[in-house]
Design a protein around this motif. Structure first.
Motif, short mmCIF file in Angstrom:
data_model
loop_
_atom_site.label_atom_id
_atom_site.label_comp_id
_atom_site.label_asym_id
_atom_site.label_seq_id
_atom_site.Cartn_x
_atom_site.Cartn_y
_atom_site.Cartn_z
N ARG A 29 0.83 -1.21 0.00
CA ARG A 29 0.00 0.00 0.00
C ARG A 29 0.86 1.25 0.00
NH1 ARG A 29 -1.92 3.40 3.73
NH2 ARG A 29 -1.21 2.17 5.52
N LEU A 30 1.88 1.29 0.85
CA LEU A 30 2.74 2.47 0.90
C LEU A 30 3.52 2.63 -0.40
CD1 LEU A 30 3.13 4.52 3.29
CD2 LEU A 30 1.90 2.44 3.91
N ALA A 31 3.94 1.53 -1.01
CA ALA A 31 4.63 1.61 -2.30
C ALA A 31 3.70 2.19 -3.36
CB ALA A 31 5.12 0.23 -2.72
N TRP A 32 2.44 1.77 -3.34
CA TRP A 32 1.49 2.30 -4.32
C TRP A 32 1.22 3.77 -4.10
CZ3 TRP A 32 -3.89 3.65 -3.62
CH2 TRP A 32 -4.51 4.03 -4.82
N HIS A 33 1.03 4.16 -2.83
CA HIS A 33 0.81 5.58 -2.55
C HIS A 33 2.01 6.42 -2.99
CE1 HIS A 33 -2.87 4.75 -0.56
NE2 HIS A 33 -2.36 4.33 0.60
N ALA A 34 3.21 5.89 -2.84
CA ALA A 34 4.42 6.66 -3.13
C ALA A 34 4.76 6.68 -4.61
CB ALA A 34 5.60 6.10 -2.34
N THR A 35 4.52 5.55 -5.31
CA THR A 35 5.02 5.42 -6.68
C THR A 35 3.99 4.96 -7.70
OG1 THR A 35 5.68 3.09 -6.50
CG2 THR A 35 7.25 4.75 -5.68
N GLY A 36 2.84 4.44 -7.24
CA GLY A 36 1.89 3.86 -8.16
C GLY A 36 2.17 2.40 -8.46
N ASP A 37 3.24 1.83 -7.88
CA ASP A 37 3.64 0.44 -8.14
C ASP A 37 3.67 -0.30 -6.82
OD1 ASP A 37 4.81 -1.96 -8.80
OD2 ASP A 37 6.70 -1.10 -9.52
N ILE A 38 2.79 -1.30 -6.65
CA ILE A 38 2.71 -2.00 -5.38
C ILE A 38 3.97 -2.81 -5.08
CG2 ILE A 38 0.20 -2.12 -5.42
CD1 ILE A 38 0.45 -5.07 -6.25
N ASP A 39 4.77 -3.09 -6.09
CA ASP A 39 5.97 -3.90 -5.90
C ASP A 39 7.24 -3.06 -5.78
OD1 ASP A 39 4.59 -6.39 -6.01
OD2 ASP A 39 4.47 -6.22 -8.18
N HIS A 40 7.11 -1.74 -5.73
CA HIS A 40 8.30 -0.90 -5.66
C HIS A 40 9.04 -1.15 -4.33
CE1 HIS A 40 10.81 2.72 -5.54
NE2 HIS A 40 10.62 2.78 -6.85
N PRO A 41 10.37 -1.28 -4.38
CA PRO A 41 11.12 -1.61 -3.16
C PRO A 41 11.00 -0.57 -2.04
CG PRO A 41 12.60 -1.06 -4.99
CD PRO A 41 11.23 -1.24 -5.57
N SER A 42 10.61 0.63 -2.35
CA SER A 42 10.46 1.66 -1.30
C SER A 42 9.38 1.30 -0.30
CB SER A 42 10.14 3.01 -1.93
OG SER A 42 8.87 2.98 -2.59
N GLY A 43 8.50 0.39 -0.67
CA GLY A 43 7.40 0.04 0.21
C GLY A 43 7.84 -0.58 1.53
N GLU A 44 8.94 -1.30 1.53
CA GLU A 44 9.39 -1.95 2.76
C GLU A 44 9.76 -0.92 3.83
OE1 GLU A 44 9.24 -5.09 3.58
OE2 GLU A 44 8.40 -5.64 1.64
N ALA A 45 10.58 0.06 3.47
CA ALA A 45 10.99 1.07 4.44
C ALA A 45 9.83 1.96 4.85
CB ALA A 45 12.12 1.92 3.87
N LEU A 46 9.00 2.34 3.88
CA LEU A 46 7.84 3.17 4.20
C LEU A 46 6.86 2.40 5.08
CD1 LEU A 46 7.20 4.84 0.72
CD2 LEU A 46 7.97 6.00 2.81
N GLY A 47 6.67 1.12 4.78
CA GLY A 47 5.78 0.30 5.58
C GLY A 47 6.27 0.16 7.01
N ALA A 48 7.57 -0.04 7.18
CA ALA A 48 8.14 -0.15 8.52
C ALA A 48 7.96 1.15 9.30
CB ALA A 48 9.61 -0.53 8.44
N ALA A 49 8.15 2.28 8.63
CA ALA A 49 7.96 3.57 9.28
C ALA A 49 6.50 3.76 9.68
CB ALA A 49 8.41 4.70 8.36
N PHE A 50 5.60 3.34 8.80
CA PHE A 50 4.17 3.44 9.09
C PHE A 50 3.81 2.58 10.30
CE2 PHE A 50 -0.10 1.69 8.70
CZ PHE A 50 -0.87 2.84 8.61
N ASP A 51 4.28 1.34 10.32
CA ASP A 51 3.98 0.45 11.45
C ASP A 51 4.41 1.07 12.78
OD1 ASP A 51 2.88 -1.47 9.81
OD2 ASP A 51 4.67 -2.73 9.73
N ALA A 52 5.64 1.55 12.82
CA ALA A 52 6.15 2.13 14.06
C ALA A 52 5.32 3.34 14.48
CB ALA A 52 7.61 2.52 13.89
N TYR A 53 4.89 4.13 13.49
CA TYR A 53 4.16 5.35 13.77
C TYR A 53 2.77 5.07 14.34
CZ TYR A 53 2.56 10.17 13.09
OH TYR A 53 2.08 11.43 13.29
N TYR A 54 2.01 4.21 13.63
CA TYR A 54 0.61 4.09 14.05
C TYR A 54 0.40 3.10 15.17
CZ TYR A 54 -1.08 -0.08 11.32
OH TYR A 54 -1.35 -1.32 10.81
N ILE A 55 1.30 2.14 15.35
CA ILE A 55 1.18 1.25 16.51
C ILE A 55 1.22 2.05 17.80
CG2 ILE A 55 2.38 -0.52 17.84
CD1 ILE A 55 3.14 -1.82 15.16
N ALA A 56 2.08 3.07 17.83
CA ALA A 56 2.23 3.89 19.04
C ALA A 56 0.96 4.68 19.35
CB ALA A 56 3.40 4.85 18.88
#
Length: 289
Positions: free
Chosen positions: A116-143
């Protein structure tokens, strides 16, 4: 690979996307959200009210005969749209990326967090940026999870307890087992259940980072059933996303789509065995009342 719709169009440009404060400090659950026309659920006509079978399924399966209920979290158990939307935009802003609209967020919720984060950022669900963005999202919203930002939809917590205990009236389907499989991370899913005092009702609460593959693949549901010693054919999966229905079908489970979440009946139709508009309709299916 289990696919959904054709790849969705790219996200809006920075110029057209709204920008939000870096921290969702004003998340509230005491006022209903105002949604755009595109995401507002149309009121069913009198002929359509009540439980609806999918066009591909007739007659309805015997949901009340299920020995276990497996739940999705976001949009099914918990009303987390405000939390997820604000947290997504906060992470995108931190990465100097364009923010998104509510409609884009809702459309993206059919994917696991990195996709989801890769798609929001690039339009491509398989873009490698999704891993780092997803990890940042998890840490942010879990808190930020608590019973206000990630509270269950009205009536859902009581239904979970009635399924677990058999309810005040008792009956033939008393004491069904329950579990959770989310496309979010497991830590988040468990924290949401803990915040809503339902963690003890679940035999297991599992996230996308703890199963062989994310929904719409059925492998998460199959691995959960194997872990718990459950027969998938006697389980029902309750979700709100098209990917939930596809995963359940692939796993050989019965499935119910809830239209009160991120995806309306039009998006869900044909993916689930049945659709419900209210918690009362869901209870009637699961408990045979």
């Amino acid at each position: 690979r289990y696919s959904l719709d054709a790849r969705m169009p790219p996200v809006a440009s920075a110029a057209s996307a709204p920008r939000v404060a870096a921290r969702p400090s004003a998340l509230r659950r005491d006022h209903p959200r105002t949604r755009t026309t595109a995401t507002t659920k149309p009121r069913a006509s009198s002929a359509e009210e009540g439980v609806r079978a999918s066009p591909s399924v007739s007659p309805l399966p015997d949901f009340a005969s299920a020995t276990a209920v497996v739940w999705d979290v976001d949009g099914t158990l918990a009303d987390t749209t405000d939390l997820g939307f604000a947290s997504t935009n906060a992470v995108l802003l931190e990465a100097s990326l364009p923010t998104i609209t509510l409609e884009q967020y809702l459309r993206g919720t059919r994917y696991a967090t990195p996709q989801r984060l890769a798609w929001h950022a690039t339009g491509d669900i398989d873009h490698p940026s999704g891993e780092a963005l997803g990890a940042a999202f998890d840490a942010y919203y879990i808190a930020l999870v608590d019973d206000r930002t990630a509270g269950f939809f009205p009536g859902v917590r009581d239904l979970v307890r009635r399924i677990s205990s058999g309810g005040a009236a008792g009956g033939g389907t008393a004491g069904k087992s329950q579990a959770v499989l989310s496309n979010a991370c497991g830590e988040y899913a468990r924290k949401v259940c803990e915040a809503n005092a339902t963690i003890d009702a679940m035999a297991a609460v599992v996230g996308a980072d703890e199963v062989p593959d994310v929904k719409p693949s059925p492998l998460g549901l199959l691995s959960l059933c194997e872990r718990l010693g459950w027969d998938p054919a006697t389980c029902v999966y309750v979700g709100d996303s098209p990917s939930d229905g596809v995963a359940a079908k692939g796993a050989g489970m019965m499935s119910v789509g809830c239209t009160w979440g991120s995806h309306d009946a039009d998006a869900q139709r044909g993916r689930f065995d049945a659709l419900v508009d209210t918690v009362e309709e869901l209870e009637a299916l699961l408990l045979g009342r």
